[in-house]
Structures are given as structure tokens and as C-alpha cells.
Design a protein around this motif. Sequence first.
Motif, mmCIF file in Angstrom:
data_model
loop_
_atom_site.group_PDB
_atom_site.id
_atom_site.type_symbol
_atom_site.label_atom_id
_atom_site.label_comp_id
_atom_site.label_asym_id
_atom_site.label_seq_id
_atom_site.Cartn_x
_atom_site.Cartn_y
_atom_site.Cartn_z
ATOM 1 N N LEU A 43 0.766 3.685 -1.886
ATOM 2 C CA LEU A 43 0.846 2.607 -1.212
ATOM 3 C C LEU A 43 1.646 1.572 -2.070
ATOM 4 O O LEU A 43 2.268 0.754 -1.892
ATOM 5 C CB LEU A 43 -0.579 1.914 -1.004
ATOM 6 C CG LEU A 43 -1.309 2.739 0.130
ATOM 7 C CD1 LEU A 43 -2.492 2.025 0.417
ATOM 8 C CD2 LEU A 43 -0.575 2.692 1.381
ATOM 9 N N GLY A 44 1.522 1.794 -3.396
ATOM 10 C CA GLY A 44 2.159 0.994 -4.361
ATOM 11 C C GLY A 44 3.762 1.219 -4.386
ATOM 12 O O GLY A 44 4.562 0.149 -4.144
ATOM 13 N N VAL A 45 4.082 2.446 -3.835
ATOM 14 C CA VAL A 45 5.626 2.809 -3.671
ATOM 15 C C VAL A 45 6.086 2.076 -2.425
ATOM 16 O O VAL A 45 7.098 1.500 -2.168
ATOM 17 C CB VAL A 45 5.924 4.289 -3.640
ATOM 18 C CG1 VAL A 45 7.343 4.525 -3.504
ATOM 19 C CG2 VAL A 45 5.506 4.932 -5.026
ATOM 20 N N ALA A 46 5.029 2.236 -1.585
ATOM 21 C CA ALA A 46 5.688 1.735 -0.102
ATOM 22 C C ALA A 46 5.611 0.211 0.139
ATOM 23 O O ALA A 46 6.322 -0.438 0.499
ATOM 24 C CB ALA A 46 4.582 2.090 1.033
ATOM 25 N N THR A 47 4.906 -0.411 -0.963
ATOM 26 C CA THR A 47 4.594 -1.938 -0.955
ATOM 27 C C THR A 47 6.020 -2.338 -1.558
ATOM 28 O O THR A 47 6.593 -3.323 -1.210
ATOM 29 C CB THR A 47 3.328 -2.447 -2.030
ATOM 30 O OG1 THR A 47 2.254 -2.051 -1.146
ATOM 31 C CG2 THR A 47 3.588 -3.879 -1.943
ATOM 32 N N ALA A 48 6.411 -1.639 -2.632
ATOM 33 C CA ALA A 48 7.744 -2.282 -3.312
ATOM 34 C C ALA A 48 8.909 -2.055 -2.166
ATOM 35 O O ALA A 48 9.859 -2.793 -1.981
ATOM 36 C CB ALA A 48 8.025 -1.283 -4.643
ATOM 37 N N ASP A 49 9.018 -0.923 -1.248
ATOM 38 C CA ASP A 49 10.055 -0.737 -0.448
ATOM 39 C C ASP A 49 9.953 -1.748 0.479
ATOM 40 O O ASP A 49 10.888 -2.314 1.074
ATOM 41 C CB ASP A 49 9.772 0.571 0.394
ATOM 42 C CG ASP A 49 10.303 1.800 -0.480
ATOM 43 O OD1 ASP A 49 11.103 1.587 -1.807
ATOM 44 O OD2 ASP A 49 9.812 2.849 -0.285
ATOM 45 N N GLY A 50 8.653 -2.226 1.037
ATOM 46 C CA GLY A 50 8.572 -3.107 1.958
ATOM 47 C C GLY A 50 8.983 -4.609 1.354
ATOM 48 O O GLY A 50 9.486 -5.469 2.393
#
Length: 208
Positions: A43-50
Motif C-alpha cells: 500500500l505504500g508503493v500504491a500510495t506513491a503512485d496515487g
Amino acid sequence: MTAALVAGLLAGYGIAVPVGAVATYLVSLTARTSLRTGVCAALGVATADGLYALVATVGGSAVAALLRPVLDPLRWAAALVLVALAARGAVTAVREYRARHLATRTTPPPPGPGRAYLGLLGITLLNPTTVIYFAALVLGTRAEEAVRPLEQGVFVLAAFVASASWQLLLASGGALLGRTLTGHRGRLVTALVSSAVITALAVRMVLS
């Protein structure tokens, strides 16, 4: 609305699918700790992409009026940037596959879920390719009429969901999936798939 949803999903998968150093670390971290820690890291990776999708979308809206006189050249330039990113990813993957080269690095003691989330968020935010990718995609597909805030929100949310779903797949796959996707052949296949998606987005951009 549907177009924004599809565009966001494709954009999210286009940037998330290639298995590089971050994805490799995510899988190995999950294998060494727990699924809970892996999910937080994913979710940390996805948050950065978002976040990058949000910045690119809002920024694109802010400068759209100034760029209207050169929208067509800008669209072509953005498409070329995306193609260049796709080609770079494919060439790098093929080169590494042929060289049978995998980077090795020492890792610190496994972090807890909170540290895993913040750590992967920070690492991904430091990747300049992500912001270049989203900026080129958003500005290149910007239509002459203003894009509604709701559509912007749908695009950003879809990009986040796409990235999160892939990162969670990597985390939940555990050691078996990790060996499959982070091996020489897995890295090559995922990089080529991502390059194909990005190229398709570029073609759609100039034909729309």
C-alpha cells in the motif's frame, strides 16, 4: 466517467507491472516477515503512485489553458516520452536477461508494518520515472475542454487501485510467486508487458 476509469486503470498497471528493485524487495520482505507487513508495504508503493497521479492530474488541469495553443504538438511529444519509457524498460529488461544479472544488496532487519509502509512510500516517491510517466500521460491526453474534478478523481482512484492490486498480488504471492516474478524470466516478461501497455497508451493518445 468510464473513459477516466479505464485510463486510470491502464495508467496504474502500466507503471506498476514491471518487477524491479522495489517489487523484488516487497516480495522478499513479505517472505521474511508476514503478510500483514507485506500488505502495508504494498500500500505504500500504491500510495506513491496515487499521489503522483494526483499531482500530474491537478497540475495538468492548472496548465491546460496555457497549453491549448500547442496541445497537438504536446500530445505527440508526450506520446514520444511514453514510447521512450516503454522502449527503455524493454531494452533494459532484455539486456539484464541476457546478462543474467541480478543486483544484490544487503538489507536491514525486517521492519514492522508501519515502517514498511513509510519505507516503500519514500522509496517509490524518489523514483523520477513515475512522475514523468504520469505527467506525460495526463498532459498528452488532455482534451481542449476542461476535465471535471469527478473525472480527475476517478482517474487518480483507478490508478491507485490498479497499482495496489498488483502490489498486493506480489505481496500475497509469497516466496513461490516471488521466485517466479523476480527471476530472470519473470522480470523480462513483466517488463515487456508493461512496455506494451505504455506503448498502447501512447498510440491511443495520438489517435484520439
